[in-house]
Write an enzyme that holds these catalytic residues in place. Sequence first.
Site, PDB file in Angstrom:
ATOM      1  N   GLU A 276     -39.489  47.715 -40.989  1.00  0.00           N
ATOM      2  CA  GLU A 276     -40.122  48.893 -40.385  1.00  0.00           C
ATOM      3  C   GLU A 276     -39.233  49.391 -39.260  1.00  0.00           C
ATOM      4  O   GLU A 276     -38.279  48.703 -38.863  1.00  0.00           O
ATOM      5  CB  GLU A 276     -41.524  48.539 -39.870  1.00  0.00           C
ATOM      6  CG  GLU A 276     -42.515  48.306 -41.001  1.00  0.00           C
ATOM      7  CD  GLU A 276     -43.928  48.055 -40.526  1.00  0.00           C
ATOM      8  OE1 GLU A 276     -44.112  47.667 -39.361  1.00  0.00           O
ATOM      9  OE2 GLU A 276     -44.852  48.233 -41.341  1.00  0.00           O
TER      10      GLU A 276
ATOM     11  N   HIS B  97     -49.328  57.164 -33.385  1.00  0.00           N
ATOM     12  CA  HIS B  97     -48.648  56.947 -34.667  1.00  0.00           C
ATOM     13  C   HIS B  97     -48.257  58.311 -35.214  1.00  0.00           C
ATOM     14  O   HIS B  97     -49.061  59.233 -35.237  1.00  0.00           O
ATOM     15  CB  HIS B  97     -49.556  56.215 -35.660  1.00  0.00           C
ATOM     16  CG  HIS B  97     -48.771  55.580 -36.764  1.00  0.00           C
ATOM     17  ND1 HIS B  97     -48.193  56.316 -37.767  1.00  0.00           N
ATOM     18  CD2 HIS B  97     -48.431  54.302 -36.991  1.00  0.00           C
ATOM     19  CE1 HIS B  97     -47.537  55.489 -38.569  1.00  0.00           C
ATOM     20  NE2 HIS B  97     -47.673  54.262 -38.122  1.00  0.00           N
TER      21      HIS B  97
ATOM     22  N   ARG C 188     -41.437  54.957 -32.920  1.00  0.00           N
ATOM     23  CA  ARG C 188     -42.618  55.801 -33.141  1.00  0.00           C
ATOM     24  C   ARG C 188     -42.750  56.939 -32.140  1.00  0.00           C
ATOM     25  O   ARG C 188     -43.129  58.051 -32.512  1.00  0.00           O
ATOM     26  CB  ARG C 188     -43.884  54.946 -33.028  1.00  0.00           C
ATOM     27  CG  ARG C 188     -44.112  54.153 -34.255  1.00  0.00           C
ATOM     28  CD  ARG C 188     -45.368  53.351 -34.170  1.00  0.00           C
ATOM     29  NE  ARG C 188     -45.424  52.560 -35.401  1.00  0.00           N
ATOM     30  CZ  ARG C 188     -46.266  51.586 -35.631  1.00  0.00           C
ATOM     31  NH1 ARG C 188     -47.157  51.269 -34.717  1.00  0.00           N
ATOM     32  NH2 ARG C 188     -46.248  50.941 -36.762  1.00  0.00           N
TER      33      ARG C 188
ATOM     34  N   HIS D 279     -53.033  55.507 -31.679  1.00  0.00           N
ATOM     35  CA  HIS D 279     -52.992  54.365 -32.594  1.00  0.00           C
ATOM     36  C   HIS D 279     -53.135  53.015 -31.902  1.00  0.00           C
ATOM     37  O   HIS D 279     -53.891  52.170 -32.358  1.00  0.00           O
ATOM     38  CB  HIS D 279     -51.651  54.420 -33.337  1.00  0.00           C
ATOM     39  CG  HIS D 279     -51.477  53.378 -34.374  1.00  0.00           C
ATOM     40  ND1 HIS D 279     -52.369  53.206 -35.407  1.00  0.00           N
ATOM     41  CD2 HIS D 279     -50.515  52.433 -34.553  1.00  0.00           C
ATOM     42  CE1 HIS D 279     -51.954  52.210 -36.187  1.00  0.00           C
ATOM     43  NE2 HIS D 279     -50.849  51.728 -35.681  1.00  0.00           N
TER      44      HIS D 279
ATOM     45  N   ARG E 123     -44.829  49.372 -28.341  1.00  0.00           N
ATOM     46  CA  ARG E 123     -44.921  48.198 -29.217  1.00  0.00           C
ATOM     47  C   ARG E 123     -43.983  48.325 -30.408  1.00  0.00           C
ATOM     48  O   ARG E 123     -43.907  49.383 -31.046  1.00  0.00           O
ATOM     49  CB  ARG E 123     -46.360  48.100 -29.718  1.00  0.00           C
ATOM     50  CG  ARG E 123     -46.605  47.030 -30.733  1.00  0.00           C
ATOM     51  CD  ARG E 123     -48.001  47.148 -31.277  1.00  0.00           C
ATOM     52  NE  ARG E 123     -48.179  48.359 -32.054  1.00  0.00           N
ATOM     53  CZ  ARG E 123     -48.646  48.397 -33.307  1.00  0.00           C
ATOM     54  NH1 ARG E 123     -48.989  47.281 -33.917  1.00  0.00           N
ATOM     55  NH2 ARG E 123     -48.791  49.543 -33.925  1.00  0.00           N
TER      56      ARG E 123
ATOM     57  N   LEU F 267     -50.467  42.197 -34.758  1.00  0.00           N
ATOM     58  CA  LEU F 267     -51.224  41.130 -35.432  1.00  0.00           C
ATOM     59  C   LEU F 267     -50.686  39.779 -34.968  1.00  0.00           C
ATOM     60  O   LEU F 267     -51.442  38.839 -34.712  1.00  0.00           O
ATOM     61  CB  LEU F 267     -51.096  41.268 -36.951  1.00  0.00           C
ATOM     62  CG  LEU F 267     -51.864  42.434 -37.594  1.00  0.00           C
ATOM     63  CD1 LEU F 267     -51.481  42.575 -39.067  1.00  0.00           C
ATOM     64  CD2 LEU F 267     -53.375  42.242 -37.476  1.00  0.00           C
TER      65      LEU F 267
HETATM   66  C1  LIG Z   1     -54.908  51.820 -39.139  1.00  0.00           C
HETATM   67  C2  LIG Z   1     -54.224  50.718 -38.401  1.00  0.00           C
HETATM   68  C3  LIG Z   1     -53.111  50.108 -38.945  1.00  0.00           C
HETATM   69  C4  LIG Z   1     -52.471  49.077 -38.266  1.00  0.00           C
HETATM   70  N1  LIG Z   1     -51.413  48.447 -38.845  1.00  0.00           N
HETATM   71  C5  LIG Z   1     -50.861  47.382 -38.240  1.00  0.00           C
HETATM   72  C6  LIG Z   1     -49.854  46.621 -38.875  1.00  0.00           C
HETATM   73  O1  LIG Z   1     -49.466  46.899 -39.998  1.00  0.00           O
HETATM   74  N2  LIG Z   1     -49.336  45.552 -38.209  1.00  0.00           N
HETATM   75  C7  LIG Z   1     -49.745  45.185 -36.951  1.00  0.00           C
HETATM   76  O2  LIG Z   1     -49.241  44.211 -36.392  1.00  0.00           O
HETATM   77  N3  LIG Z   1     -50.725  45.902 -36.334  1.00  0.00           N
HETATM   78  C8  LIG Z   1     -51.290  46.955 -36.945  1.00  0.00           C
HETATM   79  N4  LIG Z   1     -52.286  47.652 -36.317  1.00  0.00           N
HETATM   80  C9  LIG Z   1     -52.750  47.204 -34.996  1.00  0.00           C
HETATM   81  C10 LIG Z   1     -53.577  45.930 -35.142  1.00  0.00           C
HETATM   82  O3  LIG Z   1     -54.388  46.049 -36.274  1.00  0.00           O
HETATM   83  C11 LIG Z   1     -54.443  45.682 -33.938  1.00  0.00           C
HETATM   84  O4  LIG Z   1     -53.725  45.818 -32.751  1.00  0.00           O
HETATM   85  C12 LIG Z   1     -55.033  44.283 -33.970  1.00  0.00           C
HETATM   86  O5  LIG Z   1     -55.624  44.033 -35.209  1.00  0.00           O
HETATM   87  C13 LIG Z   1     -56.067  44.124 -32.860  1.00  0.00           C
HETATM   88  O6  LIG Z   1     -56.745  42.909 -33.058  1.00  0.00           O
HETATM   89  P1  LIG Z   1     -57.809  42.454 -32.000  1.00  0.00           P
HETATM   90  O7  LIG Z   1     -58.326  41.141 -32.473  1.00  0.00           O
HETATM   91  O8  LIG Z   1     -57.272  42.535 -30.643  1.00  0.00           O
HETATM   92  O9  LIG Z   1     -58.962  43.584 -32.077  1.00  0.00           O
HETATM   93  P2  LIG Z   1     -59.771  44.151 -33.312  1.00  0.00           P
HETATM   94  O10 LIG Z   1     -59.243  43.671 -34.591  1.00  0.00           O
HETATM   95  O11 LIG Z   1     -59.892  45.617 -33.134  1.00  0.00           O
HETATM   96  O12 LIG Z   1     -61.227  43.518 -33.119  1.00  0.00           O
HETATM   97  C14 LIG Z   1     -62.079  43.972 -32.084  1.00  0.00           C
HETATM   98  C15 LIG Z   1     -63.404  43.254 -32.198  1.00  0.00           C
HETATM   99  O13 LIG Z   1     -64.130  43.441 -30.989  1.00  0.00           O
HETATM  100  C16 LIG Z   1     -65.477  43.772 -31.284  1.00  0.00           C
HETATM  101  N5  LIG Z   1     -66.015  44.538 -30.155  1.00  0.00           N
HETATM  102  C17 LIG Z   1     -65.458  45.598 -29.534  1.00  0.00           C
HETATM  103  N6  LIG Z   1     -66.267  46.005 -28.520  1.00  0.00           N
HETATM  104  C18 LIG Z   1     -67.349  45.179 -28.536  1.00  0.00           C
HETATM  105  C19 LIG Z   1     -68.546  45.121 -27.762  1.00  0.00           C
HETATM  106  N7  LIG Z   1     -68.821  45.964 -26.736  1.00  0.00           N
HETATM  107  N8  LIG Z   1     -69.444  44.153 -28.069  1.00  0.00           N
HETATM  108  C20 LIG Z   1     -69.229  43.285 -29.107  1.00  0.00           C
HETATM  109  N9  LIG Z   1     -68.118  43.322 -29.869  1.00  0.00           N
HETATM  110  C21 LIG Z   1     -67.197  44.247 -29.573  1.00  0.00           C
HETATM  111  C22 LIG Z   1     -65.391  44.564 -32.566  1.00  0.00           C
HETATM  112  O14 LIG Z   1     -66.659  44.573 -33.190  1.00  0.00           O
HETATM  113  C23 LIG Z   1     -64.306  43.769 -33.311  1.00  0.00           C
HETATM  114  O15 LIG Z   1     -64.906  42.663 -33.940  1.00  0.00           O
HETATM  115  C24 LIG Z   1     -52.953  48.679 -36.990  1.00  0.00           C
HETATM  116  C25 LIG Z   1     -54.072  49.299 -36.439  1.00  0.00           C
HETATM  117  C26 LIG Z   1     -54.715  50.300 -37.132  1.00  0.00           C
HETATM  118  C27 LIG Z   1     -55.924  50.952 -36.533  1.00  0.00           C
END
Ligand SMILES: Cc1cc2nc3c(=O)[nH]c(=O)nc-3n(C[C@H](O)[C@H](O)[C@H](O)COP(=O)(O)OP(=O)(O)OC[C@H]3O[C@@H](n4cnc5c(N)ncnc54)[C@H](O)[C@@H]3O)c2cc1C
Length: 553
Positions: A145, A261, A307, A370, A405, A411
């Site tokens: 990428e 993005h 990006r 994004h 980033r 991830l």
């Molecule tokens: C479309 C898209 C494509 C992406 N592609 C990539 C990729 O290819 N590679 C990569 O490395 N990253 C990618 N990213 C970024 C990556 O997915 C995220 O940064 C990462 O998954 C965030 O993980 P996290 O566990 O921090 O939060 P999340 O996976 O967003 O989880 C958040 C959690 O918190 C909970 N939550 C939030 N607020 C509350 C509340 N008030 N009370 C209770 N629960 C709450 C939600 O319900 C959820 O369960 C992408 C993101 C998007 C949107």
Amino acid sequence: MRNRRYRTESPASGSWIRGLSQFFVTISSKMSKLPAYVDFIVVGAGVAGLRAAIALAETGKVLVLAKQELTESNTQYAQGGIAVALSDEDEISLHLQDTIQAGDGIVSADAAHILVEEGPERIQELIAWGTEFDREGTRLTFTREAAHSRDRILHAHGDSTGREIGRALYAKAATLKNISFSAFEFTASLHMTAGRICGVDLISAEGRMQTVNSSAVLLATGGAGHVYSNTTNPAVATADGIAMAFHAGAEISDMEFVQFHPTALYVKDAPRFLLSEALRGEGAVLRNAELHRFMPKYNDAAEMAPRDVVARAIAHELEVCRLKDPVVYLDMTHLKADHIRARFPRIYETCLQYNVDIAIDLVPIRPAAHYLMGGIKTDMQGRSSLPGLYAAGEAACTGVHGANRLASNSLLEGLVFGARAGHAMRDELRHVSPAKDGEAKTEPAAGSQASDPEHFIQGVQRLMWDKVGIVRSRQSLMEAIEFLQKASLELPAPSSRRSCEGRNIHTAAQLIARSAMARLESRGAHYRTDYPEHDDAKFRKHSIVGEKGVRFV
Ligand SMILES: Cc1cc2nc3c(=O)[nH]c(=O)nc-3n(C[C@H](O)[C@H](O)[C@H](O)COP(=O)(O)OP(=O)(O)OC[C@H]3O[C@@H](n4cnc5c(N)ncnc54)[C@H](O)[C@@H]3O)c2cc1C
């Protein structure tokens, strides 16, 4: 508890959900009534929260909370993949170098070392827990990428990497009896006793309120995409954890760095569905409204430029175009259609639902908010500045992404720093006496009952897109800050989950706008027309935004 609610997020995911129904029966059976006290609370069921919970389960009872379905998170939407230096042609030092370079001068060296050095072990562990990354024969396949110097992106089921990682983490967590899950429990505020965070206040889907106490709380609440009117993020990304931590007094860092993005689908009545960078990695090119390929004139790396460079180039092409509602196009028509369909099945099917066949049509796109590089400031163990409060994943800011980033590093960040936060909380449990009571640490409860949260939120989102978006200036930021100050008087009263989200979006918007105003330079994803250059002497630093202003450290 709520087995029926595993609503799917994207139109293309129905078959996946059906295929996993058995798996969710297992997860649902692990959901239990909420206890008044649990050793550890993890708010968030994405990659960071789940990985932390698995680490914590070795020592005590863990409650994992999600505000919607357990499957609704940014993690589930991650398409392109996960970066890791595991291929024979790659080296950890090169992954480090690319991460530091993408972050434009302010990547935390400690955090970046930890990310790239511990990444391979976390990925091997994921594979051992059943994650099915794509392979050719028995060999893992790596793609490239933008801004990566090697092919180092692992992917799963073509373009469903986050979903596959989430599935495997849930499956692992489901085998651990110390972990229980509660979906549809909205965390509204944090509890503090004697200066230590010791629990959370919850609002259920039915409006029932409950407090759960614990020895420590991990916020893994994900990103802030819905601070903006155009975003690739699912609806749960409303910056709740960041706003709660801020109101409790935690330090919040680097909020001016929002990654836009470049390529989100732009079709009327369709969500801003992400068109992964991996498409450009496979050879897709960008064309303006006159169908000219424009990226080579902006950057030597053309479509593979970072990006922020691509997003600004598109913003400029849109601005100079005389059409009323202009778009630019992603063009894959010169690539083999079979390969596109096989490599990107989810993107292919989703676009087809909006009458766009990405193998034969030019795909209309625009940038969208994004990823948030900033968040709750933590040390390398996920500790925030408040005792008892930890953060990991997109809600946190270790400084690992600096000002921008590197694609597919988030991830990995969730895995590496989620595990670390889990280990630190586990170690601390031994010398913390659990508090059974606490005082709510949230913003003042005042607010207008008359204010419609939806209307309020849309106003803030539009403002942020127009004034604090891809291109900023003193004038636009001043207008935003003034608007947000006035909007404070119209905050919806915190009487519903949506009102709380509105308040959180407003808080995060203020933090972003104020941080962007204070950084009198351009760096990474933060671009100001009035300060288009770096100012290393003053600003090769991280920002910390507080009630009294912004400082740089
Ligand atoms: C479309 C898209 C494509 C992406 N592609 C990539 C990729 O290819 N590679 C990569 O490395 N990253 C990618 N990213 C970024 C990556 O997915 C995220 O940064 C990462 O998954 C965030 O993980 P996290 O566990 O921090 O939060 P999340 O996976 O967003 O989880 C958040 C959690 O918190 C909970 N939550 C939030 N607020 C509350 C509340 N008030 N009370 C209770 N629960 C709450 C939600 O319900 C959820 O369960 C992408 C993101 C998007 C949107």
